[in-house]
Design a protein around this motif. Structure first.
Motif, mmCIF file in Angstrom:
data_model
loop_
_atom_site.group_PDB
_atom_site.id
_atom_site.type_symbol
_atom_site.label_atom_id
_atom_site.label_comp_id
_atom_site.label_asym_id
_atom_site.label_seq_id
_atom_site.Cartn_x
_atom_site.Cartn_y
_atom_site.Cartn_z
ATOM 1 N N THR A 20 0.835 -1.207 0.000
ATOM 2 C CA THR A 20 0.000 0.000 0.000
ATOM 3 C C THR A 20 0.866 1.252 0.000
ATOM 4 O OG1 THR A 20 -1.772 -1.158 1.161
ATOM 5 C CG2 THR A 20 -1.815 1.244 1.244
ATOM 6 N N MET A 21 1.877 1.281 0.881
ATOM 7 C CA MET A 21 2.715 2.469 0.969
ATOM 8 C C MET A 21 3.653 2.575 -0.232
ATOM 9 S SD MET A 21 5.197 1.434 4.201
ATOM 10 C CE MET A 21 6.007 3.016 4.278
ATOM 11 N N ALA A 22 4.107 1.445 -0.746
ATOM 12 C CA ALA A 22 4.985 1.462 -1.919
ATOM 13 C C ALA A 22 4.234 1.990 -3.136
ATOM 14 C CB ALA A 22 5.523 0.058 -2.192
ATOM 15 N N LYS A 23 2.997 1.527 -3.334
ATOM 16 C CA LYS A 23 2.181 1.993 -4.459
ATOM 17 C C LYS A 23 1.915 3.490 -4.352
ATOM 18 C CE LYS A 23 -0.356 -2.347 -4.993
ATOM 19 N NZ LYS A 23 -1.626 -3.022 -4.647
ATOM 20 N N ALA A 24 1.576 3.942 -3.140
ATOM 21 C CA ALA A 24 1.259 5.361 -2.938
ATOM 22 C C ALA A 24 2.458 6.239 -3.252
ATOM 23 C CB ALA A 24 0.783 5.587 -1.499
ATOM 24 N N LEU A 25 3.647 5.817 -2.795
ATOM 25 C CA LEU A 25 4.845 6.601 -3.066
ATOM 26 C C LEU A 25 5.153 6.616 -4.559
ATOM 27 C CD1 LEU A 25 7.264 8.235 -1.990
ATOM 28 C CD2 LEU A 25 8.533 6.074 -1.887
ATOM 29 N N ALA A 26 5.064 5.457 -5.203
ATOM 30 C CA ALA A 26 5.368 5.374 -6.638
ATOM 31 C C ALA A 26 4.471 6.311 -7.446
ATOM 32 C CB ALA A 26 5.217 3.930 -7.118
ATOM 33 N N ARG A 27 3.183 6.325 -7.094
ATOM 34 C CA ARG A 27 2.253 7.231 -7.795
ATOM 35 C C ARG A 27 2.628 8.694 -7.560
ATOM 36 N NH1 ARG A 27 -1.898 3.604 -6.218
ATOM 37 N NH2 ARG A 27 -2.347 4.858 -4.378
ATOM 38 N N ARG A 28 2.999 9.002 -6.329
ATOM 39 C CA ARG A 28 3.290 10.391 -5.946
ATOM 40 C C ARG A 28 4.534 10.922 -6.633
ATOM 41 N NH1 ARG A 28 3.242 12.514 0.365
ATOM 42 N NH2 ARG A 28 3.658 14.721 -0.055
ATOM 43 N N ILE A 29 5.543 10.074 -6.807
ATOM 44 C CA ILE A 29 6.819 10.547 -7.350
ATOM 45 C C ILE A 29 7.041 10.137 -8.806
ATOM 46 C CG2 ILE A 29 7.836 10.564 -5.046
ATOM 47 C CD1 ILE A 29 9.290 7.969 -5.708
ATOM 48 N N GLY A 30 6.084 9.388 -9.376
ATOM 49 C CA GLY A 30 6.191 9.015 -10.782
ATOM 50 C C GLY A 30 7.164 7.882 -11.061
ATOM 51 N N TYR A 31 7.393 7.022 -10.054
ATOM 52 C CA TYR A 31 8.278 5.867 -10.227
ATOM 53 C C TYR A 31 7.447 4.633 -10.620
ATOM 54 C CZ TYR A 31 12.650 7.764 -8.226
ATOM 55 O OH TYR A 31 13.800 8.462 -7.998
ATOM 56 N N ALA A 32 8.132 3.634 -11.175
ATOM 57 C CA ALA A 32 7.491 2.345 -11.435
ATOM 58 C C ALA A 32 7.371 1.586 -10.114
ATOM 59 C CB ALA A 32 8.315 1.539 -12.430
ATOM 60 N N TYR A 33 6.311 0.808 -9.982
ATOM 61 C CA TYR A 33 6.108 0.009 -8.766
ATOM 62 C C TYR A 33 6.131 -1.473 -9.117
ATOM 63 C CZ TYR A 33 3.634 -2.631 -5.237
ATOM 64 O OH TYR A 33 3.288 -3.608 -4.341
ATOM 65 N N ILE A 34 6.906 -2.250 -8.362
ATOM 66 C CA ILE A 34 6.979 -3.696 -8.575
ATOM 67 C C ILE A 34 6.609 -4.407 -7.274
ATOM 68 C CG2 ILE A 34 8.413 -5.656 -9.260
ATOM 69 C CD1 ILE A 34 8.065 -3.602 -11.480
ATOM 70 N N ASP A 35 5.542 -5.201 -7.322
ATOM 71 C CA ASP A 35 5.072 -5.976 -6.164
ATOM 72 C C ASP A 35 5.674 -7.375 -6.257
ATOM 73 O OD1 ASP A 35 3.719 -7.412 -4.253
ATOM 74 O OD2 ASP A 35 1.711 -6.847 -4.915
ATOM 75 N N THR A 36 6.815 -7.590 -5.597
ATOM 76 C CA THR A 36 7.487 -8.889 -5.715
ATOM 77 C C THR A 36 6.695 -9.993 -5.018
ATOM 78 O OG1 THR A 36 8.868 -8.604 -3.731
ATOM 79 C CG2 THR A 36 9.733 -7.762 -5.813
ATOM 80 N N GLY A 37 5.952 -9.634 -3.983
ATOM 81 C CA GLY A 37 5.120 -10.637 -3.316
ATOM 82 C C GLY A 37 4.104 -11.225 -4.267
ATOM 83 N N ALA A 38 3.575 -10.382 -5.159
ATOM 84 C CA ALA A 38 2.605 -10.854 -6.151
ATOM 85 C C ALA A 38 3.249 -11.866 -7.095
ATOM 86 C CB ALA A 38 2.052 -9.674 -6.947
#
Length: 231
Positions: A20-38
């Motif tokens: 949740t926090m990783a996705k929120a930060l990625a959206r805010r700063i324009g970075y790619a997000y990778i969910d390794t747990g998925a």
């Protein structure tokens, strides 16, 4: 002056809100997000669908033969959310159920599975500008990441969050006690496995979010990012 790109590694216990926090930060700063747990959940789903798990035993020789056939990708949906695809099929809903949750630690503890996933993750993050969360991002996947965070919360708090998430998705058959038992068992397996055990990297910041709101933890993480990207 252009802001420098960095790698952000977020590790921690299951159901502590890393994604949740990783996705929120990625959206805010324009970075790619990778969910390794998925990614590990998708491999687990593949194993279940191909009858490779009996009780607590994974058919490792068969899974090893199948690994080259397992392709995991991410696509952003119409709402701007990243979803997990297994061999071209959207499996975002299936991989979040308790059946996968109860077996994912068994599959993710297998050495050749971890090595295959780590290679994919490192390829995804080669050019920086990514936020990646998991269990071994700061220790194994990107030990040189400029910002490392280790997230935790009490088992009871994490179980309550997971239970509420399942309820919101229509799962009314799973009890809180079952979710708590799953959280505790996953902690045990993740922390004691031989291959890339869950641990805090020496240079990772510790964040206990047991009593933080989402806004509070998101702001904390954003401020740490700003500190690391100052010219």
């Amino acid at each position: 002056m252009e802001q420098k790109l960095i790698t952000i590694a977020i590790d921690g216990h299951s159901s502590c809100g890393k994604s949740t926090m990783a996705k929120a930060l990625a959206r805010r700063i324009g970075y790619a997000y990778i969910d390794t747990g998925a990614m590990y959940r998708a491999v687990t789903l593949y194993c279940l669908e191909h009858d490779m798990i009996k009780g607590d035993e994974v058919n490792k020789p068969r899974l090893r033969r199948h690994m080259p056939k397992i392709e995991i990708t991410f696509q952003v949906n119409a709402e701007g959310k990243s979803e997990t695809y297994l061999n071209g099929r959207n499996v975002e809903h299936e991989i979040r159920g308790m059946e996968v949750s109860n077996k994912v630690s068994l599959v993710s503890a297998i050495g050749f599975v971890r090595r295959a996933m780590v290679a994919q993750q490192q390829a995804m993050g080669r050019n920086k500008g990514i936020v990646m969360d998991g269990r071994d991002i700061g220790t194994v996947v990107f030990p040189d990441a400029e910002l490392k965070v280790f997230v935790t919360a009490s088992a009871e708090v994490r179980a309550q969050r997971r239970y509420q998430e399942l309820q919101s998705k229509g799962d009314t058959s799973t009890t809180f006690e079952e979710v708590l038992a799953n959280v505790v068992e996953r902690d045990r397996i993740d922390s004691t496995r031989k291959e890339s055990p869950l641990r805090q990297a020496p240079d990772a910041l510790l964040l206990d979010n047991s009593h933080l709101t989402l806004d509070e933890q998101d702001q904390w993480l954003y401020e740490e990012f700003v500190q690391r990207t100052k010219g």
